[in-house]
Design a protein around this motif. Structure first.
Motif, PDB file in Angstrom:
ATOM      1  N   SER A   1      -7.208   1.717   5.680  1.00  0.00           N
ATOM      2  CA  SER A   1      -8.279   1.820   6.655  1.00  0.00           C
ATOM      3  C   SER A   1      -8.870   3.216   6.498  1.00  0.00           C
ATOM      4  O   SER A   1      -8.152   4.167   6.220  1.00  0.00           O
ATOM      5  N   PRO A   2     -10.200   3.343   6.657  1.00  0.00           N
ATOM      6  CA  PRO A   2     -10.854   4.607   6.331  1.00  0.00           C
ATOM      7  C   PRO A   2     -10.272   5.796   7.098  1.00  0.00           C
ATOM      8  O   PRO A   2     -10.325   6.918   6.632  1.00  0.00           O
ATOM      9  N   GLY A   3      -9.708   5.529   8.272  1.00  0.00           N
ATOM     10  CA  GLY A   3      -9.225   6.633   9.094  1.00  0.00           C
ATOM     11  C   GLY A   3      -7.736   6.898   8.967  1.00  0.00           C
ATOM     12  O   GLY A   3      -7.187   7.723   9.695  1.00  0.00           O
ATOM     13  N   GLN A   4      -7.049   6.199   8.067  1.00  0.00           N
ATOM     14  CA  GLN A   4      -5.593   6.380   7.953  1.00  0.00           C
ATOM     15  C   GLN A   4      -5.238   7.838   7.675  1.00  0.00           C
ATOM     16  O   GLN A   4      -5.793   8.446   6.765  1.00  0.00           O
ATOM     17  N   LEU A   5      -4.306   8.367   8.481  1.00  0.00           N
ATOM     18  CA  LEU A   5      -4.041   9.811   8.410  1.00  0.00           C
ATOM     19  C   LEU A   5      -2.961  10.139   7.387  1.00  0.00           C
ATOM     20  O   LEU A   5      -1.999   9.394   7.224  1.00  0.00           O
ATOM     21  N   ALA A   6      -3.110  11.299   6.757  1.00  0.00           N
ATOM     22  CA  ALA A   6      -2.025  11.845   5.946  1.00  0.00           C
ATOM     23  C   ALA A   6      -0.955  12.356   6.902  1.00  0.00           C
ATOM     24  O   ALA A   6      -1.239  12.681   8.064  1.00  0.00           O
ATOM     25  N   GLN A   7       0.275  12.438   6.415  1.00  0.00           N
ATOM     26  CA  GLN A   7       1.390  12.893   7.259  1.00  0.00           C
ATOM     27  C   GLN A   7       1.133  14.300   7.798  1.00  0.00           C
ATOM     28  O   GLN A   7       0.653  15.174   7.075  1.00  0.00           O
ATOM     29  N   GLU A   8       1.468  14.502   9.078  1.00  0.00           N
ATOM     30  CA  GLU A   8       1.383  15.854   9.637  1.00  0.00           C
ATOM     31  C   GLU A   8       2.786  16.326   9.977  1.00  0.00           C
ATOM     32  O   GLU A   8       3.692  15.532  10.227  1.00  0.00           O
ATOM     33  N   PHE A   9       2.990  17.642   9.960  1.00  0.00           N
ATOM     34  CA  PHE A   9       4.312  18.233  10.091  1.00  0.00           C
ATOM     35  C   PHE A   9       4.371  19.118  11.341  1.00  0.00           C
ATOM     36  O   PHE A   9       3.399  19.218  12.088  1.00  0.00           O
TER      37      PHE A   9
ATOM     38  N   ARG B   1      -9.270   2.572  -6.211  1.00  0.00           N
ATOM     39  CA  ARG B   1      -9.707   1.221  -5.832  1.00  0.00           C
ATOM     40  C   ARG B   1      -8.815   0.666  -4.729  1.00  0.00           C
ATOM     41  O   ARG B   1      -9.294   0.137  -3.746  1.00  0.00           O
ATOM     42  N   ALA B   2      -7.505   0.844  -4.896  1.00  0.00           N
ATOM     43  CA  ALA B   2      -6.572   0.277  -3.918  1.00  0.00           C
ATOM     44  C   ALA B   2      -6.753   0.951  -2.563  1.00  0.00           C
ATOM     45  O   ALA B   2      -6.784   0.285  -1.531  1.00  0.00           O
TER      46      ALA B   2
ATOM     47  N   MET C   1       0.826  -1.210   0.000  1.00  0.00           N
ATOM     48  CA  MET C   1       0.000   0.000   0.000  1.00  0.00           C
ATOM     49  C   MET C   1       0.854   1.251   0.000  1.00  0.00           C
ATOM     50  O   MET C   1       0.754   2.094  -0.865  1.00  0.00           O
ATOM     51  N   SER C   2       1.784   1.319   1.000  1.00  0.00           N
ATOM     52  CA  SER C   2       2.615   2.520   1.057  1.00  0.00           C
ATOM     53  C   SER C   2       3.459   2.619  -0.203  1.00  0.00           C
ATOM     54  O   SER C   2       3.798   3.703  -0.655  1.00  0.00           O
ATOM     55  N   LYS C   3       3.738   1.453  -0.789  1.00  0.00           N
ATOM     56  CA  LYS C   3       4.502   1.424  -2.029  1.00  0.00           C
ATOM     57  C   LYS C   3       3.729   2.143  -3.150  1.00  0.00           C
ATOM     58  O   LYS C   3       4.268   2.941  -3.900  1.00  0.00           O
ATOM     59  N   LEU C   4       2.427   1.834  -3.173  1.00  0.00           N
ATOM     60  CA  LEU C   4       1.565   2.476  -4.170  1.00  0.00           C
ATOM     61  C   LEU C   4       1.570   3.987  -3.999  1.00  0.00           C
ATOM     62  O   LEU C   4       1.715   4.741  -4.948  1.00  0.00           O
ATOM     63  N   ILE C   5       1.390   4.414  -2.752  1.00  0.00           N
ATOM     64  CA  ILE C   5       1.348   5.853  -2.477  1.00  0.00           C
ATOM     65  C   ILE C   5       2.687   6.479  -2.832  1.00  0.00           C
ATOM     66  O   ILE C   5       2.754   7.523  -3.466  1.00  0.00           O
ATOM     67  N   LEU C   6       3.759   5.778  -2.455  1.00  0.00           N
ATOM     68  CA  LEU C   6       5.089   6.292  -2.768  1.00  0.00           C
ATOM     69  C   LEU C   6       5.265   6.480  -4.262  1.00  0.00           C
ATOM     70  O   LEU C   6       5.751   7.500  -4.715  1.00  0.00           O
ATOM     71  N   SER C   7       4.782   5.485  -5.029  1.00  0.00           N
ATOM     72  CA  SER C   7       5.009   5.610  -6.460  1.00  0.00           C
ATOM     73  C   SER C   7       4.185   6.761  -7.027  1.00  0.00           C
ATOM     74  O   SER C   7       4.576   7.410  -7.967  1.00  0.00           O
ATOM     75  N   ARG C   8       3.018   7.027  -6.402  1.00  0.00           N
ATOM     76  CA  ARG C   8       2.195   8.148  -6.838  1.00  0.00           C
ATOM     77  C   ARG C   8       2.921   9.468  -6.563  1.00  0.00           C
ATOM     78  O   ARG C   8       2.944  10.378  -7.377  1.00  0.00           O
ATOM     79  N   ARG C   9       3.566   9.523  -5.397  1.00  0.00           N
ATOM     80  CA  ARG C   9       4.324  10.726  -5.059  1.00  0.00           C
ATOM     81  C   ARG C   9       5.534  10.880  -5.965  1.00  0.00           C
ATOM     82  O   ARG C   9       5.858  11.971  -6.428  1.00  0.00           O
ATOM     83  N   ALA C  10       6.184   9.734  -6.226  1.00  0.00           N
ATOM     84  CA  ALA C  10       7.348   9.766  -7.110  1.00  0.00           C
ATOM     85  C   ALA C  10       6.921  10.273  -8.483  1.00  0.00           C
ATOM     86  O   ALA C  10       7.635  11.038  -9.128  1.00  0.00           O
ATOM     87  N   LEU C  11       5.738   9.870  -8.865  1.00  0.00           N
ATOM     88  CA  LEU C  11       5.201  10.279 -10.157  1.00  0.00           C
ATOM     89  C   LEU C  11       5.004  11.799 -10.196  1.00  0.00           C
ATOM     90  O   LEU C  11       5.304  12.460 -11.187  1.00  0.00           O
ATOM     91  N   LEU C  12       4.498  12.328  -9.093  1.00  0.00           N
ATOM     92  CA  LEU C  12       4.310  13.777  -9.008  1.00  0.00           C
ATOM     93  C   LEU C  12       5.637  14.484  -9.195  1.00  0.00           C
ATOM     94  O   LEU C  12       5.747  15.467  -9.913  1.00  0.00           O
TER      95      LEU C  12
END
Ligand SMILES: Nc1nc2c(c(=O)[nH]1)N[C@H]1C(S)=C(S)[C@@H](COP(=O)(O)O)O[C@H]1N2
Ligand SMILES: [Mo]
Length: 263
Positions: free
Chosen positions: A60-68, A53-54, A1-12
């Motif tokens: 999980s519905p409540g998974q948080l985005a990174q906070e700084f 879809r992924a 999962m985090s791999k997917l998100i990472l690749s999306r960020r890498a894509l950005l």
């Protein structure tokens, strides 16, 4: 999962590198993404479908985005898209310092309600320092304060038939011979009830500036910037998109961008 998100960020980031020679202006300049035949655009679209879809299946519905932290706030939030709405309704409210502003919440709800800014500020608030990623490739970290959207939804009572939250905005994103198009954007109820999804009235410890969406804009921290409607005048609970715009659920989706812009 985090791999997917990472690749999306890498894509950005890859997108940014590709566009590095193109001056970054407002969201009106979508560089290579404007080109329907562009391979990168097609790839990003397929990635977006995949991430929707992924993410809905695996996250999980409540998974948080990174906070700084405060130290990570290095610049002002770069205003983008419409930054100075000039529609008559908006100018009247702005001239009155938004004291007559009411957030209309209606559609598939038990108790349609109009909230003043003081009503919203009296409700429990959430403060978060998050990163805003625009589809153009730039990012800003800022501190946002507002009322969780789910508090507002609980207040009005969402009917079982409702599936999406539509944000209707004050600003004209487009003017054509047949009239003006006011910005509109929507999210599903999973994102609407996410703990970090807030209706923000303050940014970096100050009232939300006009350029960034005063008096009220939404933060949807697991998606790209265009989902974060500014200048919200009305929130409508709906079951399908067919009544709004060209039927894809958002101004930018109607222009060919993905409705779900997960990062
Ligand atoms: N009402 C409205 N909301 C909007 C836009 C807009 O033009 N009008 N632009 C979107 C885009 S593309 C981005 S990146 C962010 C910009 O928010 P900011 O001006 O606070 O940086 O708002 C989003 N929400
Ligand atoms: Mo954006």
């Amino acid at each position: 999962m985090s791999k997917l998100i990472l690749s999306r960020r890498a894509l950005l980031r890859a997108g940014l590198a590709t566009a590095a020679t193109v001056p970054l202006a407002g969201c009106s300049a979508y560089d290579f993404l404007q080109d329907r035949d562009n391979a990168m655009r097609a790839f990003m679209i397929s990635m977006n479908r995949l991430t929707y879809r992924a993410q809905r299946l695996l996250q999980s519905p409540g998974q948080l985005a990174q906070e700084f932290t405060e130290a990570d706030i290095r610049q002002d939030q770069h205003p983008n898209g419409v930054t100075d709405p000039d529609t008559p309704d908006y100018l009247t409210l702005r001239n009155g310092n938004f004291s007559d502003y009411r957030l209309q919440v209606d559609g598939l709800v038990e108790r349609p309600t109009a909230f003043s800014l003081s009503d919203l500020k009296a409700m429990p608030s959430r403060t978060q320092i998050t990163r805003h990623d625009c589809v153009e490739g730039w990012s800003c970290i800022a501190k946002w304060q507002g009322v969780p959207l789910r508090q507002v939804l609980d207040e009005v009572g969402v009917k079982p038939a409702a599936r999406f939250v539509m944000f209707h905005c004050f600003d004209a994103i487009e003017r054509t011979l047949s009239g003006e198009v006011l910005y509109y954007e929507s999210i599903d109820l999973v994102d609407a009830r996410h703990p970090q999804t807030i209706l923000a009235y303050a940014m970096n410890d100050k009232p939300l500036p006009v350029a960034n969406g005063a008096p009220l804009r939404v933060r949807v921290e697991r998606q790209l910037g265009y989902k974060m409607a500014k200048y919200i005048r009305r929130i409508e609970l709906i079951s399908e998109f067919s009544q709004v715009g060209l039927g894809k659920g958002s101004y930018w989706a109607d222009q060919g961008y993905e409705w779900y812009a997960g990062i």
